[in-house]
Design a protein around this motif. Structure first.
Motif, PDB file in Angstrom:
ATOM      1  N   TRP A  81      13.513  -1.931  -0.504  1.00 35.69           N
ATOM      2  CA  TRP A  81      13.201  -2.232   0.884  1.00 35.69           C
ATOM      3  C   TRP A  81      14.405  -2.866   1.578  1.00 35.69           C
ATOM      4  O   TRP A  81      15.020  -3.783   1.053  1.00 35.69           O
ATOM      5  N   GLN A  82      14.720  -2.381   2.770  1.00 39.07           N
ATOM      6  CA  GLN A  82      15.796  -2.936   3.603  1.00 39.07           C
ATOM      7  C   GLN A  82      15.157  -3.488   4.881  1.00 39.07           C
ATOM      8  O   GLN A  82      15.417  -3.014   5.979  1.00 39.07           O
ATOM      9  N   ASN A  83      14.310  -4.490   4.708  1.00 40.94           N
ATOM     10  CA  ASN A  83      13.574  -5.048   5.852  1.00 40.94           C
ATOM     11  C   ASN A  83      14.486  -5.591   6.935  1.00 40.94           C
ATOM     12  O   ASN A  83      14.149  -5.556   8.118  1.00 40.94           O
ATOM     13  N   SER A  84      15.649  -6.081   6.564  1.00 41.33           N
ATOM     14  CA  SER A  84      16.546  -6.666   7.565  1.00 41.33           C
ATOM     15  C   SER A  84      17.128  -5.614   8.503  1.00 41.33           C
ATOM     16  O   SER A  84      17.692  -5.947   9.545  1.00 41.33           O
ATOM     17  N   LEU A  85      16.978  -4.332   8.172  1.00 40.98           N
ATOM     18  CA  LEU A  85      17.483  -3.263   9.041  1.00 40.98           C
ATOM     19  C   LEU A  85      16.391  -2.701   9.948  1.00 40.98           C
ATOM     20  O   LEU A  85      16.647  -1.776  10.716  1.00 40.98           O
ATOM     21  N   TYR A 112       3.392   5.920  -2.607  1.00 40.27           N
ATOM     22  CA  TYR A 112       4.634   6.665  -2.839  1.00 40.27           C
ATOM     23  C   TYR A 112       4.903   6.846  -4.326  1.00 40.27           C
ATOM     24  O   TYR A 112       5.224   7.943  -4.783  1.00 40.27           O
ATOM     25  N   LEU A 113       4.778   5.767  -5.100  1.00 45.28           N
ATOM     26  CA  LEU A 113       5.072   5.847  -6.521  1.00 45.28           C
ATOM     27  C   LEU A 113       4.041   6.677  -7.280  1.00 45.28           C
ATOM     28  O   LEU A 113       4.347   7.243  -8.327  1.00 45.28           O
ATOM     29  N   SER A 114       2.828   6.790  -6.736  1.00 44.26           N
ATOM     30  CA  SER A 114       1.833   7.664  -7.368  1.00 44.26           C
ATOM     31  C   SER A 114       2.183   9.133  -7.150  1.00 44.26           C
ATOM     32  O   SER A 114       1.822   9.988  -7.948  1.00 44.26           O
ATOM     33  N   LYS A 115       2.916   9.432  -6.091  1.00 47.84           N
ATOM     34  CA  LYS A 115       3.327  10.809  -5.781  1.00 47.84           C
ATOM     35  C   LYS A 115       4.677  11.159  -6.407  1.00 47.84           C
ATOM     36  O   LYS A 115       4.977  12.321  -6.621  1.00 47.84           O
ATOM     37  N   HIS A 116       5.532  10.152  -6.605  1.00 46.76           N
ATOM     38  CA  HIS A 116       6.910  10.380  -7.063  1.00 46.76           C
ATOM     39  C   HIS A 116       7.217   9.464  -8.246  1.00 46.76           C
ATOM     40  O   HIS A 116       7.871   8.433  -8.081  1.00 46.76           O
ATOM     41  N   GLN A 117       6.779   9.852  -9.416  1.00 48.15           N
ATOM     42  CA  GLN A 117       7.001   9.022 -10.602  1.00 48.15           C
ATOM     43  C   GLN A 117       8.484   9.023 -10.969  1.00 48.15           C
ATOM     44  O   GLN A 117       9.185  10.004 -10.791  1.00 48.15           O
ATOM     45  N   GLY A 118       8.949   7.888 -11.470  1.00 51.31           N
ATOM     46  CA  GLY A 118      10.337   7.770 -11.882  1.00 51.31           C
ATOM     47  C   GLY A 118      11.273   7.332 -10.767  1.00 51.31           C
ATOM     48  O   GLY A 118      12.453   7.121 -10.993  1.00 51.31           O
ATOM     49  N   ARG A 119      10.781   7.202  -9.564  1.00 51.04           N
ATOM     50  CA  ARG A 119      11.604   6.736  -8.454  1.00 51.04           C
ATOM     51  C   ARG A 119      11.333   5.263  -8.209  1.00 51.04           C
ATOM     52  O   ARG A 119      10.362   4.702  -8.683  1.00 51.04           O
ATOM     53  N   ARG A 120      12.215   4.643  -7.446  1.00 52.15           N
ATOM     54  CA  ARG A 120      11.992   3.253  -7.062  1.00 52.15           C
ATOM     55  C   ARG A 120      12.311   3.100  -5.581  1.00 52.15           C
ATOM     56  O   ARG A 120      13.096   3.867  -5.019  1.00 52.15           O
ATOM     57  N   LEU A 121      11.701   2.132  -4.977  1.00 49.39           N
ATOM     58  CA  LEU A 121      11.946   1.840  -3.563  1.00 49.39           C
ATOM     59  C   LEU A 121      12.732   0.539  -3.460  1.00 49.39           C
ATOM     60  O   LEU A 121      12.426  -0.433  -4.147  1.00 49.39           O
ATOM     61  N   ALA A 176       0.833  -1.206   0.000  1.00 53.35           N
ATOM     62  CA  ALA A 176       0.000   0.000   0.000  1.00 53.35           C
ATOM     63  C   ALA A 176       0.865   1.252   0.000  1.00 53.35           C
ATOM     64  O   ALA A 176       0.579   2.218  -0.721  1.00 53.35           O
ATOM     65  N   PHE A 177       1.949   1.247   0.798  1.00 47.56           N
ATOM     66  CA  PHE A 177       2.817   2.417   0.827  1.00 47.56           C
ATOM     67  C   PHE A 177       3.513   2.602  -0.516  1.00 47.56           C
ATOM     68  O   PHE A 177       3.625   3.721  -1.014  1.00 47.56           O
ATOM     69  N   GLU A 178       3.992   1.504  -1.097  1.00 45.23           N
ATOM     70  CA  GLU A 178       4.685   1.604  -2.382  1.00 45.23           C
ATOM     71  C   GLU A 178       3.759   2.181  -3.458  1.00 45.23           C
ATOM     72  O   GLU A 178       4.156   3.047  -4.229  1.00 45.23           O
ATOM     73  N   LYS A 179       2.532   1.730  -3.471  1.00 42.67           N
ATOM     74  CA  LYS A 179       1.544   2.248  -4.434  1.00 42.67           C
ATOM     75  C   LYS A 179       1.330   3.745  -4.202  1.00 42.67           C
ATOM     76  O   LYS A 179       1.328   4.541  -5.141  1.00 42.67           O
TER      77      LYS A 179
END
Length: 90
Positions: A62-66, A51-60, A46-49
């Motif tokens: 994830w560093q879940n292990s941190l 975030y990417l709708s607000k900031h086109q051309g970027r990528r996420l 949900a966050f990725e959807k």
């Protein structure tokens, strides 16, 4: 953004706090495969959807292990009922 937070907390019975940093501020870490619970995966999706709708051309990346988690539990009954918190990380 409070709109995404309110929406997610109402739909999912958990909370996720995300910090988005640019690669210039985030030290390079090799990807560490980590299986996360379905509930957290729903938050991430949900966050990725959002975030990417607000900031086109970027990528996420994830560093879940941190990350870390806080598990809250209410144990006992009546006046003996107490909240307990357990914090865990990898």
């Amino acid at each position: 953004d409070s709109s995404i937070r309110t929406s997610l907390v109402n739909k999912l019975d958990s909370e996720l706090q995300i910090h988005v940093l640019t690669t210039g501020y985030w030290p390079p870490y090799p990807p560490a495969p980590l299986s996360i619970p379905r509930e957290l995966a729903q938050h991430q999706e949900a966050f990725e959807k959002f975030y990417l709708s607000k900031h086109q051309g970027r990528r996420l990346a994830w560093q879940n292990s941190l990350g870390h988690s806080t598990v809250k539990a209410h144990l006992g009954e009546g006046k003996g009922r107490r909240e307990h918190m357990l914090q865990v990380s990898l």
